[in-house]
Scaffold this motif. Sequence first.
Motif, PDB file in Angstrom:
ATOM      1  N   ARG A 284       0.806  -1.223   0.000  1.00  0.00           N
ATOM      2  CA  ARG A 284       0.000   0.000   0.000  1.00  0.00           C
ATOM      3  C   ARG A 284       0.836   1.269   0.000  1.00  0.00           C
ATOM      4  N   THR A 285       2.132   1.133  -0.172  1.00  0.00           N
ATOM      5  CA  THR A 285       3.004   2.302  -0.088  1.00  0.00           C
ATOM      6  C   THR A 285       3.936   2.356  -1.290  1.00  0.00           C
ATOM      7  N   LEU A 286       4.083   3.545  -1.864  1.00  0.00           N
ATOM      8  CA  LEU A 286       4.987   3.782  -2.972  1.00  0.00           C
ATOM      9  C   LEU A 286       5.774   5.061  -2.716  1.00  0.00           C
ATOM     10  N   VAL A 287       7.095   4.956  -2.874  1.00  0.00           N
ATOM     11  CA  VAL A 287       7.954   6.130  -2.830  1.00  0.00           C
ATOM     12  C   VAL A 287       8.801   6.101  -4.102  1.00  0.00           C
ATOM     13  N   ALA A 288       8.720   7.147  -4.920  1.00  0.00           N
ATOM     14  CA  ALA A 288       9.462   7.190  -6.183  1.00  0.00           C
ATOM     15  C   ALA A 288      10.042   8.588  -6.367  1.00  0.00           C
ATOM     16  N   ALA A 289      11.239   8.638  -6.940  1.00  0.00           N
ATOM     17  CA  ALA A 289      11.899   9.927  -7.167  1.00  0.00           C
ATOM     18  C   ALA A 289      12.740   9.851  -8.427  1.00  0.00           C
ATOM     19  N   ASN A 290      12.880  10.995  -9.079  1.00  0.00           N
ATOM     20  CA  ASN A 290      13.699  11.089 -10.289  1.00  0.00           C
ATOM     21  C   ASN A 290      14.221  12.517 -10.409  1.00  0.00           C
ATOM     22  N   ALA A 291      15.480  12.670 -10.812  1.00  0.00           N
ATOM     23  CA  ALA A 291      16.074  13.991 -11.013  1.00  0.00           C
ATOM     24  C   ALA A 291      16.897  13.963 -12.293  1.00  0.00           C
ATOM     25  N   GLU A 292      16.849  15.079 -13.071  1.00  0.00           N
ATOM     26  CA  GLU A 292      17.564  15.165 -14.343  1.00  0.00           C
ATOM     27  C   GLU A 292      18.141  16.554 -14.518  1.00  0.00           C
ATOM     28  N   ARG A 294      18.524  19.315 -17.182  1.00  0.00           N
ATOM     29  CA  ARG A 294      17.838  19.651 -18.421  1.00  0.00           C
ATOM     30  C   ARG A 294      18.312  21.009 -18.930  1.00  0.00           C
ATOM     31  N   PHE A 295      17.758  21.466 -20.040  1.00  0.00           N
ATOM     32  CA  PHE A 295      18.167  22.733 -20.639  1.00  0.00           C
ATOM     33  C   PHE A 295      17.837  23.914 -19.741  1.00  0.00           C
ATOM     34  N   PHE A 296      16.841  23.788 -18.847  1.00  0.00           N
ATOM     35  CA  PHE A 296      16.450  24.880 -17.967  1.00  0.00           C
ATOM     36  C   PHE A 296      17.023  24.719 -16.561  1.00  0.00           C
ATOM     37  N   GLY A 297      17.871  23.710 -16.359  1.00  0.00           N
ATOM     38  CA  GLY A 297      18.416  23.465 -15.030  1.00  0.00           C
ATOM     39  C   GLY A 297      18.008  22.082 -14.533  1.00  0.00           C
ATOM     40  N   ARG A 298      17.701  21.969 -13.259  1.00  0.00           N
ATOM     41  CA  ARG A 298      17.361  20.695 -12.653  1.00  0.00           C
ATOM     42  C   ARG A 298      15.833  20.462 -12.715  1.00  0.00           C
ATOM     43  N   SER A 299      15.447  19.313 -13.250  1.00  0.00           N
ATOM     44  CA  SER A 299      14.060  18.875 -13.166  1.00  0.00           C
ATOM     45  C   SER A 299      14.008  17.707 -12.191  1.00  0.00           C
ATOM     46  N   TYR A 300      12.868  17.553 -11.518  1.00  0.00           N
ATOM     47  CA  TYR A 300      12.755  16.478 -10.549  1.00  0.00           C
ATOM     48  C   TYR A 300      11.292  16.115 -10.342  1.00  0.00           C
ATOM     49  N   SER A 301      11.094  14.932  -9.800  1.00  0.00           N
ATOM     50  CA  SER A 301       9.759  14.495  -9.405  1.00  0.00           C
ATOM     51  C   SER A 301       9.894  13.576  -8.198  1.00  0.00           C
ATOM     52  N   LEU A 302       9.046  13.791  -7.220  1.00  0.00           N
ATOM     53  CA  LEU A 302       8.989  12.964  -6.021  1.00  0.00           C
ATOM     54  C   LEU A 302       7.539  12.601  -5.773  1.00  0.00           C
ATOM     55  N   GLN A 303       7.280  11.324  -5.541  1.00  0.00           N
ATOM     56  CA  GLN A 303       5.919  10.854  -5.330  1.00  0.00           C
ATOM     57  C   GLN A 303       5.879   9.957  -4.108  1.00  0.00           C
ATOM     58  N   LEU A 304       4.897  10.205  -3.240  1.00  0.00           N
ATOM     59  CA  LEU A 304       4.673   9.381  -2.057  1.00  0.00           C
ATOM     60  C   LEU A 304       3.189   9.073  -1.965  1.00  0.00           C
ATOM     61  N   ASN A 305       2.844   7.796  -1.998  1.00  0.00           N
ATOM     62  CA  ASN A 305       1.465   7.348  -1.833  1.00  0.00           C
ATOM     63  C   ASN A 305       1.432   6.302  -0.725  1.00  0.00           C
ATOM     64  N   HIS A 306       0.591   6.527   0.250  1.00  0.00           N
ATOM     65  CA  HIS A 306       0.457   5.579   1.353  1.00  0.00           C
ATOM     66  C   HIS A 306      -1.020   5.446   1.699  1.00  0.00           C
ATOM     67  N   ARG A 307      -1.522   4.229   1.658  1.00  0.00           N
ATOM     68  CA  ARG A 307      -2.937   3.979   1.924  1.00  0.00           C
ATOM     69  C   ARG A 307      -3.092   3.011   3.086  1.00  0.00           C
ATOM     70  N   ARG A 308      -4.047   3.333   3.939  1.00  0.00           N
ATOM     71  CA  ARG A 308      -4.465   2.446   5.009  1.00  0.00           C
ATOM     72  C   ARG A 308      -5.958   2.200   4.841  1.00  0.00           C
ATOM     73  N   PRO A 309      -6.528   1.260   5.601  1.00  0.00           N
ATOM     74  CA  PRO A 309      -7.960   0.966   5.395  1.00  0.00           C
ATOM     75  C   PRO A 309      -8.861   2.196   5.490  1.00  0.00           C
ATOM     76  N   ARG A 310      -8.508   3.163   6.359  1.00  0.00           N
ATOM     77  CA  ARG A 310      -9.387   4.327   6.541  1.00  0.00           C
ATOM     78  C   ARG A 310      -8.693   5.663   6.298  1.00  0.00           C
ATOM     79  N   SER A 311      -7.540   5.633   5.681  1.00  0.00           N
ATOM     80  CA  SER A 311      -6.852   6.899   5.423  1.00  0.00           C
ATOM     81  C   SER A 311      -5.937   6.744   4.221  1.00  0.00           C
ATOM     82  N   ALA A 312      -5.517   7.868   3.675  1.00  0.00           N
ATOM     83  CA  ALA A 312      -4.626   7.859   2.515  1.00  0.00           C
ATOM     84  C   ALA A 312      -3.814   9.144   2.493  1.00  0.00           C
ATOM     85  N   TRP A 313      -2.528   8.989   2.166  1.00  0.00           N
ATOM     86  CA  TRP A 313      -1.621  10.117   1.978  1.00  0.00           C
ATOM     87  C   TRP A 313      -1.174  10.145   0.519  1.00  0.00           C
TER      88      TRP A 313
END
Length: 515
Positions: A284-292, A294-313
């Motif tokens: 139920r949990t995912l943590v992913a990141a990427n950095a590059e 690029r022509f405009f400088g640094r691009s990046y992405s960070l993703q965090l998903n965490h799910r429980r039976p009665r809640s979600a982040w």
Amino acid sequence: MLRHEPMPSVEPLGPTQAEGRLKVIALVGALMAIGNVSAQGLQIRPSVDTRLTYSDNIDASSVNERSDWVAEIAPSLMMMREEGRFTGRLQATLRNVFHARESRRDTSFVELDGNGQLEAIKDRLFIDMDAATSRNNTTGLSGRSSQDFLATDSSDETRRFSIGPRLLFRLGDAEGAASHQRTWFDGGGALLRRNVGESQIGLTDPTAFGRFGWGLSYNRTDTSYTDGPTNDVTEEISRATLYLNVSRKLRLHGLVGYERNDYSVREERGRIAGAGFEWHPTERTLVAANAEDRFFGRSYSLQLNHRRPRSAWDVSWTRDVTSSLDTQGGFFNDPTFRQLYDNPLLELIFPDPVDRFNAVRGSRPEWSGANARGFVTNNYFISRTLRGSFSMIGARNVLTFALQRSDNSRLGNPLVNDRRDDFAGFEKVKTDSAILSLNHRLTSNASLNANVTRSRSTGRATDKDAETRRTIMSLGVSRKLGAYTNAALTYRHQRADGNSDFTENVLTASLGMQF
């Protein structure tokens, strides 16, 4: 990376509006025809929503505070199918708005939100399509909030339609995908009509050599502005990726690539280098990141998903080149909406997908109209965006906290010198917002909705600055009067200070009927 991602108004129809109506009719016809092929699982829900609203400041002005009564009659058609060769959802609403005093504001227009996927060849060839039309204030620096249902000016209307094939294939153990999507995007006011073609192809085998794997991808986007003194824009990006499988739960990757574009006056060319990881500590949990680089400088992405039976982040933090095509979409492109709609507990409470859609939509006032997000501009821009949301679902309560920070910088010179395009006068536009909402079920037939929204929008240029701060509070009670009839009474207070300066109190009584 591959992304899988109205009755005529009172104004005379121009070529752009007429073409938009034809695309609406074509999409509705296609969905109906596909539904007739196999009606199993297809739900069609016609309805009529009516509301009577009193505003003590209909002009949203600090110097011209005038009250007015606003009546609205909005027949709507909801179509939804979530299994079979075709899956998709479409909501088309004909909004008819009438003012007691300001009759010049009377208008009729269509709001449309739909997306779908047709499986033309089983597990191989798919046709993706989506459509969204809405009227929302296109700037956060003046006027009403961006998703205020009283903002119905025709100059704020935007229309987006896209369709294209997507092919999945295999070469040995490698999985591949190729797609082409054609998108038409236009609107009133300062927004230029544009035709965007995006072609993508990729091939990947993350476990080709046991712990090591590889991936290749190519993306080309061509943007053609069909009116106005502008240049067409082309972007090409190629990437090669090497994967390292540390364990079943953790995968690292490094990449190199090359890009070319002409967003600015001169053409940009350069190499890409980057790295990242994907970690699944639990199912139920995912943590992913990427950095590059690029022509405009640094691009990046960070993703965090965490799910429980009665809640979600859900948390995401990105910096990349984007456009209004990426910010203008329907409910099912809104991460917070999808998070609530897909929650397993909410699926148990509302097994019917249409009922679940309406329940989630009714939990937040800004979802009362078509769900366009972000400001609208003709320019491509560098966007640094932080989004976070937390939802807690109980037997009687749905509590959601969401925040967003969007820091945008224009690429190149402004395409149109019009005040309704924020990038015509500013190099940087920034918006911060926080929303706290509570949906409480008083009884099996009645619920209470409370919302507080705080936002701050700023525009920066070498010779001028602008800023608007907003506070919006609403409290409403809704009740199910019968099997197919619902009623609600809602009070809303809105205050804006700075570049836009006004206070407004709104009381709305609504009645909705399904057939």
